[in-house]
Design an enzyme around this catalytic site. Sequence first.
Site, PDB file in Angstrom:
ATOM      1  N   THR A 196      63.238  51.455  23.983  1.00 26.00           N
ATOM      2  CA  THR A 196      62.595  50.473  23.112  1.00 26.00           C
ATOM      3  C   THR A 196      61.095  50.722  23.112  1.00 26.00           C
ATOM      4  O   THR A 196      60.640  51.802  23.481  1.00 26.00           O
ATOM      5  CB  THR A 196      62.971  49.029  23.522  1.00 26.00           C
ATOM      6  OG1 THR A 196      62.533  48.119  22.518  1.00 26.00           O
ATOM      7  CG2 THR A 196      62.365  48.625  24.857  1.00 26.00           C
ATOM      8  N   ASN A 197      60.311  49.739  22.686  1.00 27.63           N
ATOM      9  CA  ASN A 197      58.847  49.888  22.644  1.00 27.63           C
ATOM     10  C   ASN A 197      58.207  48.568  23.049  1.00 27.63           C
ATOM     11  O   ASN A 197      58.914  47.590  23.321  1.00 27.63           O
ATOM     12  CB  ASN A 197      58.422  50.329  21.245  1.00 27.63           C
ATOM     13  CG  ASN A 197      58.906  49.356  20.199  1.00 27.63           C
ATOM     14  OD1 ASN A 197      58.465  48.221  20.130  1.00 27.63           O
ATOM     15  ND2 ASN A 197      59.884  49.789  19.397  1.00 27.63           N
ATOM     16  N   ALA A 198      56.883  48.536  23.028  1.00 29.39           N
ATOM     17  CA  ALA A 198      56.169  47.378  23.594  1.00 29.39           C
ATOM     18  C   ALA A 198      55.971  46.216  22.623  1.00 29.39           C
ATOM     19  O   ALA A 198      55.295  45.244  22.954  1.00 29.39           O
ATOM     20  CB  ALA A 198      54.810  47.842  24.120  1.00 29.39           C
ATOM     21  N   SER A 199      56.566  46.290  21.452  1.00 26.25           N
ATOM     22  CA  SER A 199      56.369  45.200  20.488  1.00 26.25           C
ATOM     23  C   SER A 199      56.880  43.868  21.043  1.00 26.25           C
ATOM     24  O   SER A 199      57.987  43.788  21.578  1.00 26.25           O
ATOM     25  CB  SER A 199      57.128  45.526  19.197  1.00 26.25           C
ATOM     26  OG  SER A 199      57.162  44.394  18.363  1.00 26.25           O
TER      27      SER A 199
END
Length: 212
Positions: free
Chosen positions: A27-30
Amino acid sequence: MKNGKKMRFLITAGGTREYLDPVRYITNASSGRMGYALAAAALKAGHSVTLISAPTGLVPPAGAEVVSVVSAGDMFKAVKKHFKTCDCLIMAAAVSDYTPVEAAKVKRKKEKKILTLKLKPTEDILAWAGRHKKQNVVVGFALEDRNLKRNAEKKLISKNADMIVANSPAAIGADSSRVLLKTPQGSWIDITGDKAKTARAIIRHITSLILG
Ligand code: CTP
């Protein structure tokens, strides 16, 4: 969707999850906060909102129709389902650009050797919407750590969007943010403030773009 009438906003939010096995994912840091703030601002301005949300720790604003999704593939399906009937799609989600070629059905066991993951590109949802839009307006985000304006403008044109919202990685999870807006013909608009203020300004600019 004529002057003064309420519009139907389709807003995506959050970072998608691409599962490698039943318990692990990419995933990512959003945080999803910008997408949720946009949904709240649109509702407050009297519009209707369908919020397609990847997992976040946030409570959706009251009045939004929420569609919960996990992966980029799920998000693409949900956008395709709702796109025809919306007046404006805002792609605020941080969609994973890659997904595993194959997700293991059972938890992967560790081995004492280098592990290579095989990933394949996901569908670019914003570009798909740019190709399929009819009366609808399509707004994208561009997160850039270099050449912010140049790279964002490239995305605006190549994805055939009607507006791009450019920001830098400092915006991720932050309270206050600076965003830059651009339409293909217009000049850059600079907005600084907390996410609620930024969101209100973005909705206002989109509304005037649609209503002329
Ligand atoms: N986006 C999308 N589908 C994807 C990837 C991105 O719809 N598979 C959308 C995002 O929601 C955002 C815009 O495209 O509105 C730009 O996303 P960004 O991550 O900044 O750019 P990418 O197109 O992924 O390009 P790059 O990572 O190379 O900068």
